[in-house]
Design a protein around this motif. Structure first.
Motif, mmCIF file in Angstrom:
data_model
loop_
_atom_site.group_PDB
_atom_site.id
_atom_site.type_symbol
_atom_site.label_atom_id
_atom_site.label_comp_id
_atom_site.label_asym_id
_atom_site.label_seq_id
_atom_site.Cartn_x
_atom_site.Cartn_y
_atom_site.Cartn_z
ATOM 1 N N ALA A 36 -13.745 -10.412 6.658
ATOM 2 C CA ALA A 36 -12.802 -10.316 5.850
ATOM 3 C C ALA A 36 -12.747 -11.737 5.007
ATOM 4 C CB ALA A 36 -11.287 -10.225 6.265
ATOM 5 N N THR A 37 -11.991 -11.827 3.695
ATOM 6 C CA THR A 37 -12.044 -13.258 3.027
ATOM 7 C C THR A 37 -11.090 -14.012 3.636
ATOM 8 O OG1 THR A 37 -10.443 -12.482 1.435
ATOM 9 C CG2 THR A 37 -12.529 -11.940 0.815
ATOM 10 N N PRO A 38 -11.478 -15.314 3.387
ATOM 11 C CA PRO A 38 -10.528 -16.218 4.120
ATOM 12 C C PRO A 38 -8.886 -16.020 3.654
ATOM 13 C CG PRO A 38 -12.290 -17.340 3.528
ATOM 14 C CD PRO A 38 -12.241 -16.179 3.115
ATOM 15 N N ALA A 39 -8.723 -15.676 2.362
ATOM 16 C CA ALA A 39 -7.307 -15.505 1.850
ATOM 17 C C ALA A 39 -6.669 -14.164 2.365
ATOM 18 C CB ALA A 39 -7.611 -15.133 0.106
ATOM 19 N N PHE A 40 -7.725 -13.198 2.676
ATOM 20 C CA PHE A 40 -7.056 -12.149 3.310
ATOM 21 C C PHE A 40 -6.532 -12.359 4.718
ATOM 22 C CE2 PHE A 40 -7.256 -7.862 5.884
ATOM 23 C CZ PHE A 40 -6.613 -7.302 4.771
ATOM 24 N N VAL A 41 -7.424 -13.082 5.484
ATOM 25 C CA VAL A 41 -6.914 -13.559 6.560
ATOM 26 C C VAL A 41 -5.759 -14.382 6.831
ATOM 27 C CG1 VAL A 41 -7.584 -15.192 8.747
ATOM 28 C CG2 VAL A 41 -9.432 -13.516 7.707
ATOM 29 N N ALA A 42 -5.352 -15.241 5.737
ATOM 30 C CA ALA A 42 -4.184 -16.119 5.814
ATOM 31 C C ALA A 42 -2.968 -15.170 5.316
ATOM 32 C CB ALA A 42 -4.412 -17.134 4.429
ATOM 33 N N GLU A 43 -3.278 -14.156 4.730
ATOM 34 C CA GLU A 43 -2.224 -13.133 4.210
ATOM 35 C C GLU A 43 -1.957 -12.037 5.147
ATOM 36 O OE1 GLU A 43 -1.027 -9.887 0.677
ATOM 37 O OE2 GLU A 43 -2.948 -11.004 0.675
ATOM 38 N N GLU A 48 -18.293 -4.943 -0.942
ATOM 39 C CA GLU A 48 -18.033 -5.656 -2.193
ATOM 40 C C GLU A 48 -16.229 -5.684 -2.116
ATOM 41 O OE1 GLU A 48 -18.046 -6.885 -6.163
ATOM 42 O OE2 GLU A 48 -19.841 -6.496 -5.271
ATOM 43 N N GLY A 49 -15.576 -4.447 -1.504
ATOM 44 C CA GLY A 49 -14.343 -4.425 -1.387
ATOM 45 C C GLY A 49 -13.698 -5.328 -0.193
ATOM 46 N N ILE A 50 -14.610 -5.643 0.766
ATOM 47 C CA ILE A 50 -14.071 -6.849 1.638
ATOM 48 C C ILE A 50 -14.371 -7.984 0.920
ATOM 49 C CG2 ILE A 50 -14.736 -7.714 3.887
ATOM 50 C CD1 ILE A 50 -16.124 -5.148 4.683
ATOM 51 N N ALA A 51 -15.262 -8.234 0.234
ATOM 52 C CA ALA A 51 -15.346 -9.521 -0.427
ATOM 53 C C ALA A 51 -14.415 -9.857 -1.547
ATOM 54 C CB ALA A 51 -16.681 -9.541 -1.098
ATOM 55 N N MET A 52 -13.716 -8.743 -2.123
ATOM 56 C CA MET A 52 -12.805 -9.123 -3.327
ATOM 57 C C MET A 52 -11.402 -9.138 -2.590
ATOM 58 S SD MET A 52 -12.307 -5.240 -5.120
ATOM 59 C CE MET A 52 -13.895 -5.326 -5.561
ATOM 60 N N GLY A 53 -11.532 -8.992 -1.094
ATOM 61 C CA GLY A 53 -9.879 -9.221 -0.564
ATOM 62 C C GLY A 53 -9.174 -7.901 -0.607
ATOM 63 N N ALA A 54 -9.614 -6.574 -0.660
ATOM 64 C CA ALA A 54 -9.051 -5.567 -0.640
ATOM 65 C C ALA A 54 -8.736 -5.027 0.874
ATOM 66 C CB ALA A 54 -9.625 -4.290 -1.253
ATOM 67 N N GLY A 55 -9.564 -5.490 1.705
ATOM 68 C CA GLY A 55 -9.115 -5.237 3.203
ATOM 69 C C GLY A 55 -10.173 -5.775 3.935
ATOM 70 N N TYR A 56 -10.135 -5.673 5.213
ATOM 71 C CA TYR A 56 -11.036 -6.000 6.299
ATOM 72 C C TYR A 56 -12.174 -4.877 6.815
ATOM 73 C CZ TYR A 56 -8.437 -4.330 10.325
ATOM 74 O OH TYR A 56 -7.871 -3.448 11.253
ATOM 75 N N GLY A 57 -13.227 -5.051 7.212
ATOM 76 C CA GLY A 57 -14.015 -4.103 7.884
ATOM 77 C C GLY A 57 -15.402 -4.396 8.400
ATOM 78 N N LEU A 58 -16.001 -3.249 9.023
ATOM 79 C CA LEU A 58 -17.122 -3.644 9.810
ATOM 80 C C LEU A 58 -18.114 -3.273 8.535
ATOM 81 C CD1 LEU A 58 -16.277 -1.664 12.519
ATOM 82 C CD2 LEU A 58 -17.159 -4.055 12.827
ATOM 83 N N ALA A 59 -19.369 -4.452 8.800
ATOM 84 C CA ALA A 59 -20.530 -4.050 7.852
ATOM 85 C C ALA A 59 -21.796 -4.505 8.415
ATOM 86 C CB ALA A 59 -20.366 -5.003 6.534
ATOM 87 N N PRO A 60 -22.832 -4.129 8.308
ATOM 88 C CA PRO A 60 -24.183 -4.568 8.897
ATOM 89 C C PRO A 60 -24.226 -6.233 8.755
ATOM 90 C CG PRO A 60 -24.608 -2.459 7.518
ATOM 91 C CD PRO A 60 -23.372 -3.243 7.231
ATOM 92 N N ARG A 115 -25.480 -13.087 3.597
ATOM 93 C CA ARG A 115 -25.393 -14.309 2.538
ATOM 94 C C ARG A 115 -23.986 -14.521 2.151
ATOM 95 N NH1 ARG A 115 -24.367 -13.853 -2.776
ATOM 96 N NH2 ARG A 115 -24.648 -11.810 -2.539
ATOM 97 N N LEU A 116 -23.139 -13.759 2.129
ATOM 98 C CA LEU A 116 -21.872 -13.986 1.952
ATOM 99 C C LEU A 116 -21.011 -14.816 2.839
ATOM 100 C CD1 LEU A 116 -20.759 -10.300 0.545
ATOM 101 C CD2 LEU A 116 -21.032 -12.445 -0.815
ATOM 102 N N LEU A 117 -21.513 -14.617 4.144
ATOM 103 C CA LEU A 117 -20.832 -15.432 5.016
ATOM 104 C C LEU A 117 -21.228 -16.980 5.020
ATOM 105 C CD1 LEU A 117 -19.156 -14.864 7.959
ATOM 106 C CD2 LEU A 117 -21.506 -14.720 9.127
ATOM 107 N N GLN A 118 -22.474 -16.969 4.904
ATOM 108 C CA GLN A 118 -23.059 -18.364 4.687
ATOM 109 C C GLN A 118 -22.326 -19.184 3.302
ATOM 110 O OE1 GLN A 118 -27.173 -17.726 4.345
ATOM 111 N NE2 GLN A 118 -27.442 -17.766 6.550
ATOM 112 N N GLU A 119 -22.077 -18.541 2.370
ATOM 113 C CA GLU A 119 -21.526 -18.861 1.097
ATOM 114 C C GLU A 119 -19.942 -19.227 1.248
ATOM 115 O OE1 GLU A 119 -22.377 -16.154 -1.813
ATOM 116 O OE2 GLU A 119 -24.612 -16.879 -2.100
ATOM 117 N N GLY A 120 -19.424 -18.625 2.391
ATOM 118 C CA GLY A 120 -17.828 -18.716 2.786
ATOM 119 C C GLY A 120 -17.008 -17.729 2.094
#
Length: 328
Positions: A169-176, A230-242, A248-253
């Motif tokens: 999930a995104t940090p903002a989604f986690v905070a919310e 992309e949906g997870i990265a835009m903060g629409a929700g959390y989910g499982l991905a390979p 890369r998105l994890l390394q970039e924060g």
């Protein structure tokens, strides 16, 4: 001896799922198609097609459809051996079923190899990894990637390795939604992102984590691996991905992992005909060999060397296109 015209007519009806479309394809009347199918069914003393809309093969028809596809492949292989390579008959039509996550990750480099050799006109059919094997049994494809370790009668299931999934999930989604962690209370209100309604991976992850089945939680459906991530990265929700896809998105924060010590490993198997024509066997060897390099392989006892497969790369003269491999 089965009549080849009757067999090809039967296969055309099964593939087109219509007597009318098969007649157009074969440039004969609809009545001629019906007569050939009736004669074939009488010679075999069994019903081969269910006359519904769409037309579908019966279990006996599925067996016969695989026989016709094998004949086509065997004939194509023989012609390639007999004819001058420079003359050629063009690429051989094949179809295989591949789950969408594999297609979006480790399978793509293999496709580049297949396309470069120009031996096959490849149709790739995508589906959830729990549902691809039905396409193989119905004769729609000559091989499929599946999570089922057990092969049906007449087929072989070769282990490919495991894909690793992690929860993000995104940090903002986690905070919310998940400020105090991935708890049952938070899961019941936090939107999850699923691939489609067949996707059971998220529900299995939650059940394994909490020990109970949780169904009543909000969810989005995004039926594409890239759209899901992309949906997870835009903060629409959390989910499982390979994990390889999200690295890369994890390394970039952009993303953070919600359950670092709890990855999900999904074992994959390549299902194919037990008796494969040469061209199909070459495809099997390429897929199994490539998966051994890209997927997580089981640990083997020390001192027990792994049995090596002898791969037979497609010959240069067998030059040639989607993600199910089936003869067409």
């Amino acid at each position: 001896m089965l009549d080849r015209d009757q067999l090809e007519t039967f296969a055309s009806v099964a593939e087109q799922q219509s007597f009318e479309r098969a007649a157009t394809l074969l440039n004969v009347t609809r009545g001629a198609v019906s007569q050939r199918i009736k004669a074939l069914e009488e010679s075999l003393a069994t019903i081969l097609l269910l006359r519904d809309k769409p037309v579908t093969p019966t279990p006996a028809g599925e067996v016969l459809l695989r026989h016709v596809k094998a004949l086509r492949l065997l004939e194509a292989s023989s012609l390639r051996e007999l004819l001058n390579p420079s003359v050629g008959e063009g690429p051989v039509p094949l179809a295989i079923a591949v789950n969408a996550d594999s297609l979006a990750t480790w399978f793509m480099p293999l496709l580049r190899d297949l396309f470069a050799q120009r031996a096959v006109a490849l149709e790739v059919v995508t589906d959830d990894q729990d549902h691809t094997s039905g396409r193989l049994r119905r004769g729609e494809v000559v091989g499929c990637i599946s999570t089922d370790a057990k092969a049906a009668s007449g087929f072989v299931a070769e282990p490919l390795g495991a894909m690793e999934y992690r929860c993000y999930a995104t940090p903002a989604f986690v905070a919310e939604f998940l400020g105090d962690g991935l708890t049952v209370a938070n899961v019941l209100r936090a939107p999850a992102i699923h691939f489609n309604r067949k996707d059971a991976l998220h529900a299995e992850f939650l059940q394994r984590r909490f020990g109970v089945r949780i169904d009543r939680y909000p969810r989005h459906y995004l039926p594409s691996p890239s759209a899901l991530l992309e949906g997870i990265a835009m903060g629409a929700g959390y989910g499982l991905a390979p994990s390889t896809q999200a690295q890369r998105l994890l390394q970039e924060g952009v993303l953070q992992e919600l359950a670092p010590g709890d990855p999900v490993h999904v074992d994959l198997f390549w299902h194919h005909w037990e008796m494969e024509p040469p061209i199909a066997r070459e495809i099997t060897d390429l897929i199994v060999g490539h998966a051994a390099k890209c997927l997580i392989q089981p640990r083997r006892p020390t001192g027990k060397p792994r049995r090596q497969r002898t791969l037979s790369p497609l010959p240069a003269r067998r030059r040639a296109r989607e993600v199910v491999i089936a003869s067409m």
